[in-house]
Design an enzyme around this catalytic site. Sequence first.
Site, PDB file in Angstrom:
ATOM      1  N   ASN A 208       0.843  -1.189   0.000  1.00 20.92           N
ATOM      2  CA  ASN A 208       0.000   0.000   0.000  1.00 20.92           C
ATOM      3  C   ASN A 208       0.878   1.239   0.000  1.00 20.92           C
ATOM      4  OD1 ASN A 208       0.609   0.774   2.841  1.00 20.92           O
ATOM      5  ND2 ASN A 208      -0.345  -1.227   3.218  1.00 20.92           N
ATOM      6  N   ASP A 277      -3.861  -6.342   4.708  1.00 18.31           N
ATOM      7  CA  ASP A 277      -4.887  -7.205   5.323  1.00 18.31           C
ATOM      8  C   ASP A 277      -4.884  -8.619   4.742  1.00 18.31           C
ATOM      9  OD1 ASP A 277      -5.820  -5.352   7.115  1.00 18.31           O
ATOM     10  OD2 ASP A 277      -7.236  -4.475   5.692  1.00 18.31           O
ATOM     11  N   LYS A 287       8.439 -16.839 -11.173  1.00 16.32           N
ATOM     12  CA  LYS A 287       7.699 -15.665 -11.643  1.00 16.32           C
ATOM     13  C   LYS A 287       6.439 -16.118 -12.380  1.00 16.32           C
ATOM     14  CE  LYS A 287       8.104 -11.660 -14.573  1.00 16.32           C
ATOM     15  NZ  LYS A 287       8.656 -11.232 -15.822  1.00 16.32           N
ATOM     16  N   PHE A 321      -3.856   2.790  14.887  1.00 17.39           N
ATOM     17  CA  PHE A 321      -4.173   3.809  13.888  1.00 17.39           C
ATOM     18  C   PHE A 321      -5.324   3.306  13.032  1.00 17.39           C
ATOM     19  CE2 PHE A 321      -1.314   7.493  13.389  1.00 17.39           C
ATOM     20  CZ  PHE A 321      -0.567   7.321  14.540  1.00 17.39           C
ATOM     21  N   LYS A 335     -13.003   0.261  15.857  1.00 24.72           N
ATOM     22  CA  LYS A 335     -11.718  -0.451  15.966  1.00 24.72           C
ATOM     23  C   LYS A 335     -11.177  -0.420  17.390  1.00 24.72           C
ATOM     24  CE  LYS A 335     -10.655   0.149  11.146  1.00 24.72           C
ATOM     25  NZ  LYS A 335      -9.925   0.810  10.088  1.00 24.72           N
ATOM     26  N   LYS A 339     -10.625  -4.123  18.822  1.00 22.64           N
ATOM     27  CA  LYS A 339      -9.231  -4.543  19.004  1.00 22.64           C
ATOM     28  C   LYS A 339      -8.729  -4.284  20.426  1.00 22.64           C
ATOM     29  CE  LYS A 339      -8.301  -3.820  14.099  1.00 22.64           C
ATOM     30  NZ  LYS A 339      -7.261  -3.877  13.073  1.00 22.64           N
TER      31      LYS A 339
HETATM   32  N1  CTP Z   1      -3.420  -3.737  11.872  1.00 18.42           N
HETATM   33  C1  CTP Z   1      -2.689  -4.825  12.336  1.00 18.42           C
HETATM   34  N2  CTP Z   1      -2.657  -5.979  11.634  1.00 18.42           N
HETATM   35  C2  CTP Z   1      -3.382  -6.115  10.500  1.00 18.42           C
HETATM   36  C3  CTP Z   1      -4.139  -5.048  10.023  1.00 18.42           C
HETATM   37  C4  CTP Z   1      -4.138  -3.872  10.735  1.00 18.42           C
HETATM   38  O1  CTP Z   1      -2.038  -4.682  13.380  1.00 18.42           O
HETATM   39  N3  CTP Z   1      -3.320  -7.271   9.843  1.00 18.42           N
HETATM   40  C5  CTP Z   1      -3.431  -2.508  12.668  1.00 18.42           C
HETATM   41  C6  CTP Z   1      -2.795  -1.306  12.015  1.00 18.42           C
HETATM   42  O2  CTP Z   1      -1.419  -1.232  12.340  1.00 18.42           O
HETATM   43  C7  CTP Z   1      -3.574  -0.149  12.606  1.00 18.42           C
HETATM   44  C8  CTP Z   1      -4.938  -0.740  12.869  1.00 18.42           C
HETATM   45  O3  CTP Z   1      -4.771  -2.154  12.875  1.00 18.42           O
HETATM   46  O4  CTP Z   1      -3.037   0.260  13.841  1.00 18.42           O
HETATM   47  C9  CTP Z   1      -6.020  -0.409  11.919  1.00 18.42           C
HETATM   48  O5  CTP Z   1      -5.644  -0.693  10.623  1.00 18.42           O
HETATM   49  P1  CTP Z   1      -6.689  -0.539   9.431  1.00 18.42           P
HETATM   50  O6  CTP Z   1      -6.080  -1.080   8.195  1.00 18.42           O
HETATM   51  O7  CTP Z   1      -7.225   0.864   9.411  1.00 18.42           O
HETATM   52  O8  CTP Z   1      -7.867  -1.453   9.983  1.00 18.42           O
HETATM   53  P2  CTP Z   1      -8.353  -2.870   9.642  1.00 18.42           P
HETATM   54  O9  CTP Z   1      -8.386  -3.651  10.901  1.00 18.42           O
HETATM   55  O10 CTP Z   1      -7.585  -3.437   8.511  1.00 18.42           O
HETATM   56  O11 CTP Z   1      -9.858  -2.580   9.247  1.00 18.42           O
HETATM   57  P3  CTP Z   1     -10.549  -2.173   7.853  1.00 18.42           P
HETATM   58  O12 CTP Z   1      -9.714  -2.784   6.772  1.00 18.42           O
HETATM   59  O13 CTP Z   1     -11.898  -2.769   7.999  1.00 18.42           O
HETATM   60  O14 CTP Z   1     -10.596  -0.682   7.821  1.00 18.42           O
END
Ligand code: CTP
Length: 402
Positions: A208, A277, A287, A321, A335, A339
């Site tokens: 990302n 995610d 490849k 975050f 969240k 969490k």
């Molecule tokens: N985070 C994490 N591990 C993951 C995904 C996210 O620790 N596999 C943590 C990020 O570091 C951040 C927080 O979760 O502190 C929120 O990340 P975000 O991508 O906004 O949230 P998601 O849980 O992925 O939710 P969504 O995709 O539904 O917005």
Amino acid sequence: MNIILGVSGGIAAYKSAELARAFMERGHAVQVVMTAAAEEFIQPLTFAALTGRKVITSLFGSRTSEEVLSSSVEHVRVAQEGDVLVVAPATANVLAKFAHGLADDFLSTLYLAFEGRVVLAPAMNTNMWRHAATIRNLEALRARGHTIIEPEEGMLACGTIGPGRLADVEKICDAALTAPLRDLEAETILITAGPTQEPLDPVRYISNRSSGKMGFALAAAAVARGARVILISGPVHLDTPRGAELVRVRTAVEMRDAVMKHLAESTIIVKSAAVADYHAANVSGQKLKKKAERLSLELDPTPDILAELGQKKGGRLLIGFAAETQRLLEEARRKLKSKNCDMIAANLVGQDNTGFESDENEVVLALSTGEAINIPRGSKRAVAERIFDEALRLRLALHAVR
Ligand code: CTP
């Protein structure tokens, strides 16, 4: 206090004489170090008379081999004795040398050996100040926790009007003498930063747009406030804040393992990383070859590190975050709960001037006390400082409840 006053070559060099006098009047000892260019603008004798000390003018200027030998270690001695290094005026050249770690004269060599607080007061032509190279250099210096006293707008020596004039002497003096906040001295702070990269094959990955700037700014702020900082970062192109312990990782699984390894040592955890995610269900060893038909990828969820920390945090303060494109506070609160965090810093992404690649940010903090705090737009460093201010306040409030 022992102040090292670096003077580099610019029209404003004469104002550093006033600065030296201001420090002396307030009862501080001042060791002046001049660059060769500074000597073109002002005599070392002026500073020697004001400070009552020999002025250091060049690294290898001494004549005899004994003198060369003793001056070649003098920068280390001066560095060890100084409490704060103030460079005023700091030219574009000095900023560039400091930013890149070049050490070809006494001042730049001293800078590398110096472990205390650094205050830089730049002065230069407006175009030089606005040049992309100078902006990058300042960014790197700020990320290291240095204080930059921005130049003022006005008529410059070159005849142009704009920013570039050395800041007011009193302002530089105050910034140099203000004791830095050391309110994180008792903390070991675990910070995750940057994106993760999830490989699809030996040459491709899912990732990302996270630049890591927010996490690195948090690390710099925490180090400056006295914390031990363990910075676990995905692949980024940033200078590591001086004093932070960097652990490089690539994938979400690697980040998870590194975080869990360091969990026991930490007292505060800040998860600013943009963890992918999903990762490929099967990573191809070779490849992937292009084919004419549609390609579907099978993806599995990565471990949610923050959620796991929420279960294992014990008495630690857990800050997550949330990068959102809409319904900022609502998502942050969701969240926070799901969490089991103490605070979520939520910011809007997908806009031009805040979020991932930007140098600035604007966040809403959702706290476990139910409060919501708006942190207005500012540099990522300024936002980082506010996050720690609020984190310490929150911990006091939570302890009072327990
Ligand atoms: N985070 C994490 N591990 C993951 C995904 C996210 O620790 N596999 C943590 C990020 O570091 C951040 C927080 O979760 O502190 C929120 O990340 P975000 O991508 O906004 O949230 P998601 O849980 O992925 O939710 P969504 O995709 O539904 O917005």
